[in-house]
Design a protein around this motif. Structure first.
Motif, PDB file in Angstrom:
ATOM      1  N   VAL A  42       0.852  -1.070   0.021  1.00 22.56           N
ATOM      2  CA  VAL A  42       0.024  -0.126  -0.046  1.00 22.56           C
ATOM      3  C   VAL A  42       0.831   1.193  -0.138  1.00 22.56           C
ATOM      4  O   VAL A  42       0.608   2.199  -0.698  1.00 22.56           O
ATOM      5  N   TYR A  43       2.042   1.184   0.875  1.00 28.46           N
ATOM      6  CA  TYR A  43       2.995   2.403   0.691  1.00 28.46           C
ATOM      7  C   TYR A  43       3.414   2.593  -0.544  1.00 28.46           C
ATOM      8  O   TYR A  43       3.541   3.854  -1.055  1.00 28.46           O
ATOM      9  N   ALA A  44       3.853   1.542  -1.506  1.00 26.94           N
ATOM     10  CA  ALA A  44       4.288   1.949  -2.472  1.00 26.94           C
ATOM     11  C   ALA A  44       3.226   2.578  -3.549  1.00 26.94           C
ATOM     12  O   ALA A  44       3.785   3.230  -4.664  1.00 26.94           O
ATOM     13  N   THR A  45       2.009   1.997  -3.197  1.00 24.45           N
ATOM     14  CA  THR A  45       0.961   2.611  -4.286  1.00 24.45           C
ATOM     15  C   THR A  45       0.705   4.159  -3.986  1.00 24.45           C
ATOM     16  O   THR A  45       0.026   5.026  -4.739  1.00 24.45           O
ATOM     17  N   LYS A  46       1.091   4.683  -2.662  1.00 24.60           N
ATOM     18  CA  LYS A  46       0.594   6.031  -2.333  1.00 24.60           C
ATOM     19  C   LYS A  46       1.752   6.901  -2.432  1.00 24.60           C
ATOM     20  O   LYS A  46       1.537   8.351  -2.205  1.00 24.60           O
ATOM     21  N   HIS A  47       2.949   6.673  -2.460  1.00 18.86           N
ATOM     22  CA  HIS A  47       4.185   7.403  -2.447  1.00 18.86           C
ATOM     23  C   HIS A  47       4.674   7.619  -4.109  1.00 18.86           C
ATOM     24  O   HIS A  47       4.889   6.629  -4.335  1.00 18.86           O
TER      25      HIS A  47
END
Length: 767
Positions: A421-426
């Motif tokens: 999820v972190y990769a999709t948001k940053h």
């Protein structure tokens, strides 16, 4: 070096060693090197001189072909070790002894020693014959004690034999006696032995002085050959694994114009894994690891045993290889310049240092986090594992954000959903997933960029044979959210796989359509040509009938003069009408053919004046020709096929302006010919001028070379080089005989030794 070895050149660097210690010893006044040391120096001198001859001599033979190797070897140009090699060669035997040919004096001494040996043996045999009659000897043999020849005598008879006793056997029953008559002969032999040792020492000292005199070239040559040997090892590695030369992103942020990638490894392979799989007769699945402009992190997720750690190690190892000057096993490599590469991979727990698995990871990550910057590559395997999943996930996200702020290049493998999820948001972070085949419940080892992957832990556990009841109970323990996320990721990967299959299917369908279109076009042209020939036949028949009737009519005229005039005028008029009709007929056929092909290839301009390169239709011939030269305002030089002729401008029926064609387009235009070109690099216009058929059978090689010659001729290459190796010479003879009879080949020659010699063939093509 890769060009050198693929061209059949290569070089054997055996015999190279660091001669510093040997040369230091040789420089001592009056010292003598051991024969083994002299043999080593000779082997080194031979290699240095052979390298010098291959690279730098004869003048102009190779210079300029391998500029970097020549620049490396240039210091040897002024040094000639040939005299040293000739002085040392043949003087030392393989066992370390000096050859009889080392000097005339040594040969004389050894011949004298051989004669003295025979004289002593004859004397001792006579003594043995006398003693054996009385039973005084122990054995009828001759032996040596202390470099003196003696005979064995029973201990109780030693006083009956005159001579000098040189010891006894271990049992005491035999003594070894030197008879009086051989004492002087043995003395002479000892003297000759001393002379031999003195001469041997003198020769060794002379050879040592010769080596010392060439100390500088030997040291320099050893250093140069060592570096060249290292380059050849790298080159052979690169050829074996089909490696490419990496391109480094400049400090100004220059990226690949086609892809926009700053970090790209296209179809990369881990060299150790590939070599191991080759031994098992299996193939490796290449990985594409790429970070577009602005991206600094990649989060790799997916199933266990799916290849996440392999991707991590491949990226790190290939980055290190590139910066060490080693070509990398990939189709394309574009990398930044790293000042450091840090990795936290595997389990570093230690009872002695009081480190658990988790604490060992934390200690390592902390060290990396303090020193990594925007010129560092950071590789983190299973970040946030070995502790409470929620705390580990929070810690993993915090660590990833820290490296993102520091703008460090970072590749992280994980099973944690929070990192996906972190990769999709940053911004600056890219998701990637290793593939998993749900049908076979097995990993595919492919790396897909831009999407996260499901862990598939329960599926893999089931595949590995875990009790089905345990697996079913585990599925029941999963929350609805976890199941939904896993199902979504599975569906996403299934859609990606379906899209890939659909693309492949469309590409295959396009190939079939292109083939069918070409087939229809060829059949259409054949049918059109058949109709054209039939119309021409009918036209010819009508004209012949008309001419026959005209002749009959003329014959019926009584006035002979009038009849001849009418016949002559009629023949001229018929020829003119035939030419004009043929011209119109051909124009109609061509126009019809062009309309079938879309009418885009030719533009007819009957108004403008023809220029050099234009196609013109000639009234007198009814054929097209290309304007080769404009002679004056009224005359042109036109090439029709292989023939050139001068024609008046008035003979030009029309001017056909055409775009300049390549040889390949020209071949396609003629119809009935399918031409394909092979691309081996990013430059689609590039075609190599060399083909390597080493290892092929004669039939296979001939077929490959024939195709290569056709392509090279169509591409307009002036010459090509065929590398076939030496071997038994069968392949060389077969190919050269074939090439000499090929219509596109002007000449066949053998290149110089340093360009392949009998292992290659130079082919000049007709222009």
């Amino acid at each position: 070096m890769r060009r050198l070895i693929t061209g059949g050149g290569g070089f054997q660097f055996r015999g190279i060693f660091d001669p510093s210690d040997v040369l230091d010893k040789a420089r001592i006044e009056g010292s003598a090197l051991e024969p083994a040391e002299l043999l080593s120096a000779l082997a080194l001198a031979e290699r240095v001189e052979a390298w010098r001859q291959v690279i730098l001599a004869p003048p102009g033979a190779v210079l300029g072909k391998w500029p970097a190797i020549e620049a490396l070897s240039a210091p040897l140009l002024t040094h000639d070790l040939g005299d040293l090699v000739r002085f040392l060669r043949g003087k030392i035997e393989a066992d370390g002894s000096l050859s009889d040919d080392a000097s005339p004096e040594l040969r004389r001494i050894r011949r004298a020693m051989e004669r003295q040996h025979r004289a002593i043996e004859d004397s001792l045999r006579r003594a043995l014959a006398k003693l054996s009659e009385g039973g005084s000897t122990q054995d009828d043999l001759i032996t040596v004690r202390g470099e003196r020849f003696v005979i064995p005598v029973k201990a109780e008879f030693k006083r009956k034999v005159g001579g000098v006793v040189h010891g006894s056997s271990s049992s005491g029953q035999t003594v070894f006696v030197e008879p009086m008559e051989t004492i002087e002969q043995n003395n002479e032999l000892v003297r000759l032995l001393d002379e031999e040792q003195a001469e041997v020492h003198r020769i060794l000292v002379a050879m040592t002085r010769a080596v010392a005199a060439q100390a500088q070239p030997l040291l320099l040559g050893a250093a140069i050959l060592a570096e060249a040997d290292a380059h050849q090892a790298v080159a052979r590695f690169a050829e074996e694994l089909a490696c490419v030369r990496p391109v480094f992103v400049a400090a100004d942020g220059l990226v690949d114009e086609a892809t926009g990638n700053e970090f790209e490894l296209l179809a990369a392979r881990h060299p150790l894994l590939e070599l191991r799989l080759r031994e098992q007769e299996a193939s490796i699945v290449p990985l594409t690891i790429a970070l577009p402009l602005g991206m600094r992190q990649m989060i790799v997720s997916g199933p266990n045993t799916g290849g996440k750690t392999v991707a991590l190690k491949t990226a790190g190892l290939l980055a290190l290889m590139a910066q060490a000057g080693i070509p990398v096993p990939a189709e394309r490599a574009r990398l930044p310049l790293f000042t450091a590469i840090y990795a936290d991979i595997g389990d570093a727990q230690s009872i002695e240092q009081n480190l658990s698995t988790f604490s060992a990871h934390v200690v390592n990550v902390d060290r990396i986090a303090r020193i990594a910057d925007d010129t560092s590559l950071v590789l983190l395997d299973e970040l946030g594992s070995a502790t409470d999943p929620e705390e580990g996930a929070a810690l993993a996200v915090a660590v990833a954000e820290h490296f993102l702020v520091r703008r460090a290049w970072c590749i992280i493998t994980t099973h944690l959903t929070s990192l996906k999820v972190y990769a999709t948001k940053h911004e600056g972070v890219l998701n990637a997933a290793v593939g998993f085949d749900e049908a076979r419940l097995a990993p595919t080892y492919e790396l897909r960029l831009g999407v996260p992957g499901a862990s598939a832990g329960l599926n893999i556990a089931a595949r590995l044979g875990l009790d089905p009841a345990i697996v079913a109970n585990a599925r029941a323990q999963m929350t609805t959210q976890q199941i939904d996320i896993g199902r979504f990721l599975d569906e996403l990967h299934a859609q990606l796989a379906a899209a890939k299959d659909e693309r492949l299917g469309l590409a295959e369908l396009q190939k079939k359509l292109d083939a069918e279109r070409l087939k229809v076009a060829i059949e259409g042209r054949a049918e059109q040509q058949a109709r054209t020939r039939e119309l021409e036949r009918q036209l010819k028949s009508l004209i012949e009938d008309f001419e026959s009737q005209l002749r009959d009519t003329v014959k019926a005229i009584g006035d002979k003069t009038v009849a001849q005039k009418i016949a002559r005028d009629s023949a001229l008029r018929i020829a003119q009408l035939r030419r004009e009709f043929s011209e119109q007929f051909q124009s109609t056929v061509v126009a019809h053919a062009e309309s079938d092909q879309g009418g885009k290839k030719k533009t007819v301009d009957r108004q403008r004046d023809p220029a050099v390169g234009d196609l013109v239709r000639l009234k007198s011939l009814g054929r097209e020709g290309r304007v080769a030269r404009v002679i004056d305002a009224k005359t042109l030089e036109v090439a029709v096929g292989a023939m050139k002729m001068r024609v008046p401008r008035s003979d030009v029926a029309e001017v056909v302006a055409v775009a300049k064609e390549t040889p390949v387009q020209s071949a396609r235009r003629r119809g009935g010919v399918t031409v394909s070109t092979s691309t081996g690099s990013d430059d689609s216009e590039y075609m190599t001028s060399e083909i390597n058929v080493i290892g092929r059978t004669a039939d296979e090689a001939e077929s490959e070379v024939e195709r290569f010659v056709e392509r090279a001729f169509l591409a307009g290459l002036p010459s090509i080089r065929v590398v076939h190796g030496v071997g038994m010479g069968i392949l060389r003879r077969t190919l050269r005989e074939f090439l000499r009879n090929h219509p596109h080949v002007a000449s066949v020659t053998e290149p110089p030794y340093n360009e392949g010699g009998q292992g290659a063939t130079m082919v000049e093509l007709r222009q």
